[in-house]
Scaffold this motif. Structure first.
Motif, short mmCIF file in Angstrom:
data_model
loop_
_atom_site.label_atom_id
_atom_site.label_comp_id
_atom_site.label_asym_id
_atom_site.label_seq_id
_atom_site.Cartn_x
_atom_site.Cartn_y
_atom_site.Cartn_z
N SER A 119 0.65 -1.41 0.04
CA SER A 119 0.10 -0.17 0.42
C SER A 119 0.48 1.25 -0.13
CB SER A 119 -0.85 0.20 1.63
OG SER A 119 -2.01 1.28 1.38
N SER A 120 0.35 2.21 -0.74
CA SER A 120 1.13 3.61 -0.74
C SER A 120 0.16 4.32 0.50
CB SER A 120 1.37 4.13 -1.92
OG SER A 120 -0.14 4.80 -2.15
N ARG A 121 -0.93 4.11 1.40
CA ARG A 121 -1.43 5.18 2.72
C ARG A 121 -0.60 4.93 3.71
NH1 ARG A 121 -8.07 4.22 2.03
NH2 ARG A 121 -6.67 2.75 3.68
N GLN A 122 -0.66 5.64 4.09
CA GLN A 122 0.36 5.44 5.31
C GLN A 122 -0.87 4.57 6.70
OE1 GLN A 122 1.71 9.45 7.41
NE2 GLN A 122 3.10 8.66 8.20
N GLU A 123 -1.71 5.07 6.31
CA GLU A 123 -2.57 4.55 7.81
C GLU A 123 -3.08 2.56 7.48
OE1 GLU A 123 -5.52 5.88 4.56
OE2 GLU A 123 -3.81 7.46 5.60
N ASP A 124 -2.44 2.18 6.41
CA ASP A 124 -2.17 1.18 6.04
C ASP A 124 -1.20 0.48 7.26
OD1 ASP A 124 -4.65 0.66 4.58
OD2 ASP A 124 -4.11 1.00 3.10
N LEU A 125 0.04 1.38 6.56
CA LEU A 125 1.38 1.45 6.94
C LEU A 125 1.26 0.95 7.91
CD1 LEU A 125 2.12 1.81 4.58
CD2 LEU A 125 4.69 2.63 4.56
N VAL A 126 0.48 2.02 9.22
CA VAL A 126 0.64 2.36 10.45
C VAL A 126 -0.71 1.41 11.08
CG1 VAL A 126 -0.40 3.58 12.01
CG2 VAL A 126 0.82 4.35 10.52
N ALA A 127 -1.44 0.42 10.50
CA ALA A 127 -2.25 -0.18 10.88
C ALA A 127 -1.53 -1.67 11.29
CB ALA A 127 -3.38 -0.50 9.26
N ALA A 128 -0.46 -2.05 9.90
CA ALA A 128 0.41 -3.01 10.25
C ALA A 128 0.78 -3.24 11.65
CB ALA A 128 1.01 -3.58 8.81
N TRP A 129 2.14 -2.29 11.32
CA TRP A 129 3.22 -1.66 12.42
C TRP A 129 1.90 -1.48 13.80
CZ3 TRP A 129 8.12 -1.78 12.68
CH2 TRP A 129 8.22 -1.17 14.06
N GLU A 130 1.02 -1.48 13.98
CA GLU A 130 0.47 -1.77 15.67
C GLU A 130 0.32 -3.18 15.45
OE1 GLU A 130 -2.96 0.66 15.24
OE2 GLU A 130 -2.20 2.21 15.73
N VAL A 131 -0.04 -4.29 14.67
CA VAL A 131 -0.05 -5.57 15.05
C VAL A 131 1.23 -6.37 15.59
CG1 VAL A 131 -0.95 -7.69 13.99
CG2 VAL A 131 -2.31 -5.66 13.36
N VAL A 132 1.95 -5.30 14.58
CA VAL A 132 3.82 -6.36 14.88
C VAL A 132 4.15 -5.85 16.41
CG1 VAL A 132 5.90 -6.40 13.89
CG2 VAL A 132 4.20 -6.46 12.45
N ARG A 133 4.01 -4.77 16.72
CA ARG A 133 4.25 -4.06 17.61
C ARG A 133 3.95 -4.90 18.96
NH1 ARG A 133 8.57 -3.73 19.54
NH2 ARG A 133 7.88 -2.44 20.75
N ALA A 134 2.53 -5.03 18.59
CA ALA A 134 1.85 -5.13 19.99
C ALA A 134 2.54 -7.54 20.16
CB ALA A 134 0.43 -5.58 19.07
N ARG A 135 2.11 -7.25 18.77
CA ARG A 135 3.03 -8.79 19.41
C ARG A 135 4.90 -8.98 19.56
NH1 ARG A 135 0.73 -12.65 16.34
NH2 ARG A 135 1.95 -14.34 17.59
N MET A 136 5.40 -7.77 19.51
CA MET A 136 6.37 -8.21 19.87
C MET A 136 6.13 -6.80 21.59
SD MET A 136 8.39 -9.34 17.43
CE MET A 136 10.16 -8.42 17.79
#
Length: 135
Positions: free
Chosen positions: A85-102
């Protein structure tokens, strides 16, 4: 002594939720993973159209691959997170899941928006490097 140390800079902003670097102590065993994809055990892409849903499956699959190599998410010294995606909100949505799991383990990471990923309907992929003490 730990197998590695996460480095947090005193000279760069503290307003990021990851360490800036990781230093591995030798001798060590290093695990490189392939990009974990949002595939179920039948090879189907899950959560079609849902970045956060795919990120959850990706992290489940990454944790499984690491466990089978004798490592865990707490052994990870670096990740790369790819979002189709080129949409920052999509990147943030993925990042929030990754960070939560870490959890509290804030290993250095790179987050990228890319044009496409390899599987049909795939939106998220994460690869990792983990370091373990030589046994």
């Amino acid at each position: 002594m730990e197998d590695f140390v996460l480095v947090r800079s005193q000279s760069l902003t503290e307003h990021v939720d990851y360490a800036y670097a990781a230093v591995a102590h030798t001798p060590a065993r290093v695990v490189w993973t392939a990009g974990a994809c949002p595939l179920d055990v039948q090879g189907a892409t899950v959560a079609v159209g849902d970045v956060a849903g795919q990120a959850g499956q990706v992290m489940d699959n990454l944790a499984t691959a690491l466990a089978e190599a004798g490592a865990g998410l707490a052994d990870v010294v670096r990740t790369t997170v790819y979002v189709a995606s080129s949409r920052q909100e999509d990147l943030v949505a993925a990042w929030e899941v990754v960070r939560a799991r870490m959890g509290e383990h804030d290993a250095p990471s790179t987050l990228l928006g890319v044009a496409a990923l390899g599987y049909e309907d795939q939106l998220v992929e994460v690869d990792a490097v983990a370091v373990l003490a030589e046994s």
